[in-house]
Write a protein that holds these residues in place. Structure first.
Motif, PDB file in Angstrom:
ATOM      1  N   ARG A 103      53.544-134.381  -5.469  1.00  0.00           N
ATOM      2  CA  ARG A 103      54.552-133.398  -5.087  1.00  0.00           C
ATOM      3  C   ARG A 103      55.358-132.919  -6.291  1.00  0.00           C
ATOM      4  O   ARG A 103      55.719-131.730  -6.367  1.00  0.00           O
ATOM      5  N   SER A 104      55.640-133.807  -7.228  1.00  0.00           N
ATOM      6  CA  SER A 104      56.464-133.451  -8.381  1.00  0.00           C
ATOM      7  C   SER A 104      55.648-133.047  -9.599  1.00  0.00           C
ATOM      8  O   SER A 104      56.058-132.180 -10.360  1.00  0.00           O
ATOM      9  N   CYS A 105      54.495-133.676  -9.794  1.00  0.00           N
ATOM     10  CA  CYS A 105      53.684-133.378 -10.977  1.00  0.00           C
ATOM     11  C   CYS A 105      52.862-132.109 -10.816  1.00  0.00           C
ATOM     12  O   CYS A 105      52.722-131.323 -11.759  1.00  0.00           O
ATOM     13  N   PHE A 106      52.315-131.912  -9.620  1.00  0.00           N
ATOM     14  CA  PHE A 106      51.463-130.744  -9.362  1.00  0.00           C
ATOM     15  C   PHE A 106      51.842-130.117  -8.021  1.00  0.00           C
ATOM     16  O   PHE A 106      51.072-130.152  -7.068  1.00  0.00           O
ATOM     17  N   PRO A 107      53.042-129.543  -7.946  1.00  0.00           N
ATOM     18  CA  PRO A 107      53.511-128.990  -6.667  1.00  0.00           C
ATOM     19  C   PRO A 107      52.594-127.950  -6.045  1.00  0.00           C
ATOM     20  O   PRO A 107      52.543-127.872  -4.807  1.00  0.00           O
ATOM     21  N   PRO A 108      51.835-127.143  -6.820  1.00  0.00           N
ATOM     22  CA  PRO A 108      50.919-126.210  -6.140  1.00  0.00           C
ATOM     23  C   PRO A 108      49.899-126.901  -5.249  1.00  0.00           C
ATOM     24  O   PRO A 108      49.538-126.364  -4.194  1.00  0.00           O
ATOM     25  N   LEU A 109      49.434-128.085  -5.639  1.00  0.00           N
ATOM     26  CA  LEU A 109      48.483-128.817  -4.808  1.00  0.00           C
ATOM     27  C   LEU A 109      49.140-129.294  -3.522  1.00  0.00           C
ATOM     28  O   LEU A 109      48.592-129.138  -2.427  1.00  0.00           O
ATOM     29  N   PHE A 110      50.321-129.890  -3.661  1.00  0.00           N
ATOM     30  CA  PHE A 110      51.042-130.398  -2.489  1.00  0.00           C
ATOM     31  C   PHE A 110      51.382-129.244  -1.540  1.00  0.00           C
ATOM     32  O   PHE A 110      51.170-129.339  -0.323  1.00  0.00           O
TER      33      PHE A 110
END
Length: 464
Positions: A170-177
């Motif tokens: 959620r924090s490192c790769f928000p586009p994925l989340f």
């Protein structure tokens, strides 16, 4: 591979928009750090290529335009060999990663079946119901454990120098989340999900037209903070101070009193780009629990070794290769700098420049405490990796060894809650304090610039 762009800078905003910038070191720019040799060669010790895509990428290119640096841009297109060829080093061999859809149709080592199966499976997986998840867990659930163990493990080491089994998706790769939350699928969400709007300027429009994958600057990426400093130096409202570490800050009737080694400064508002732990040690005791939450944000140390070899010594052409932790915990990857940016080579004579990245989340386990590590041991480990991975038997003609202590913040599981809590505490207590920099909302150059701009617009108004 990236290094975060945190800088030991405190920005003080006075009434009538007078701004004082306090930098503890002798130079501005943080990990945007370039060595320019007298013979014309350029070596990057931190970030070397910046992505133009997305709102944050357009925002940076718009700023580059405004600073008059458009003529210095070195673009790398998607059709360039450095964009098409990226490798993983697994079981003692280099494996090229698929760069086209056709590459998903066949079984390509180091994977045991065509990646198309993972893509089809992903679109059938139910949406997760957790408010956060580690990168490894998230990708294992949606795309399979093999992809998580090899590709995602390596990718997280390249971007965060971190462990995907601890890093928050959620924090490192928000586009994925966000893609999963919006569409129930990474594939559909990434294709259909809109992002924040930033109108593209001329340079950003050019990057789309010419299909840029990344870019640098002719004299290295440190040209960017140098141009910013030059621009701000012409503004009478801005006062820049190098070699000015902050000892501590204390609340005052009108805002803050900042205590320096040789005096104090009174300010209405602080925009802090200090690393989280550094800021925690400067705040007054009245700022608990904010201090504890800042201290809980971990960082990792990365050894960076720049190497130069005579002639063309690479067995393959591409951007570089990453190494999964199961293969070698100490070695994160090797960047083939001369391939994407040959303009940074020494003009007279053909050379090959490489950068070896080591350590990260595994630094102490592999190398010991940073204070006890010898440069010669890091250099030897780097040259040995080049020999084993790339078959280079000659010695480098030039080298530079850097130990970047606590250079990349680690966004572990639940990081977003810490950030929400910290900013909630600041708001509830009416503290004249803004948190920017790589400790909070993203470690890339683009993220740090974008969120810094957002904080200033919120403070002073979008027209500033």
């Amino acid at each position: 591979m990236k290094l975060c762009t945190a800088t030991l800078t405190l920005i003080c905003v006075l009434s009538l928009y007078q701004v004082i910038v306090l930098e503890s070191s002798s130079r501005f720019g943080g990990w945007l750090w370039s060595t320019r040799r007298s013979d014309g060669a350029v070596f990057e010790h931190g970030p070397r290529g910046i992505r133009p895509s997305g709102a944050v990428g357009r925002n940076t290119l718009n700023m580059v335009d405004e600073l008059g640096l458009a003529g210095e841009i070195l673009p790398v297109t998607y059709s360039h060999v450095a964009s098409k060829n990226r490798y993983l080093y697994v079981k003692g061999q280099l494996h090229r990663m698929p760069s086209r859809i056709s590459g998903l149709l066949w079984t390509l080592p180091p994977f045991s079946r065509p990646l198309l199966f993972n893509v089809v499976k992903e679109m059938l997986v139910k949406k997760g119901n957790k408010e956060d998840e580690t990168m490894h867990s998230f990708v294992s659930r949606r795309l399979g454990k093999e992809l998580a163990d090899i590709a995602v493990d390596s990718f997280c080491r390249g971007v965060f120098a971190g462990d995907c089994r601890k890093l928050s998706v959620r924090s490192c790769f928000p586009p994925l989340f966000n893609a999963e939350q919006r569409r129930g699928s990474l594939i559909l969400g990434m294709l259909l999900g809109p992002g924040p709007m930033v109108p593209p300027g001329p340079l950003a429009q050019r990057s789309v037209k010419e299909s840029w994958a990344q870019w640098s600057l002719r004299r290295g990426v440190e040209s960017l903070p140098e141009a910013i400093v030059e621009h701000l130096g012409q503004n009478k409202r801005v006062h820049l101070h190098r070699d000015t570490p902050v000892k501590h800050v204390s609340p005052s009737a009108s805002g803050w009193t900042i205590h320096l080694e040789d005096g104090v400064i009174h300010t209405d508002h602080i925009v802090s780009a200090l690393p989280a732990k550094t800021l925690s040690s400067a705040l007054p005791a009245s700022c608990q629990p904010l201090i504890q939450q800042l201290q809980d944000i971990s960082t990792v140390t990365v050894a960076v070794v720049n190497l130069e070899y005579e002639g063309s010594i690479l067995p393959v052409m591409g951007f570089g290769h990453l190494v999964p932790s199961a293969e070698d915990q100490g070695l994160l990857g090797i960047v083939y700098d001369s391939v994407p940016f040959p303009q940074h080579n020494r003009p007279d004579g053909h050379t090959t420049r490489l950068t070896v990245m080591m350590g990260g989340a595994w630094f102490q386990e592999v190398f010991g405490t940073p204070e006890d590590v010898k440069e010669v041991d890091l250099l030897n480990r780097a040259t040995e990796a080049v020999r084993c991975h790339l078959g280079v038997t000659t010695e480098p003609t030039w080298s530079w060894v850097g130990l970047h202590k606590d250079c990349i913040p680690q966004y572990y599981l639940g990081h977003f809650k810490k950030i929400e809590s910290m900013r909630g505490f600041i708001k509830e207590n009416n503290l004249p304090l803004s948190l920017v920099g790589s400790s909070y909302d993203g470690v890339s150059v683009n993220d740090v610039i974008f969120h810094g701009r957002t904080a200033v617009e919120k403070l002073l108004g979008a027209e500033v």
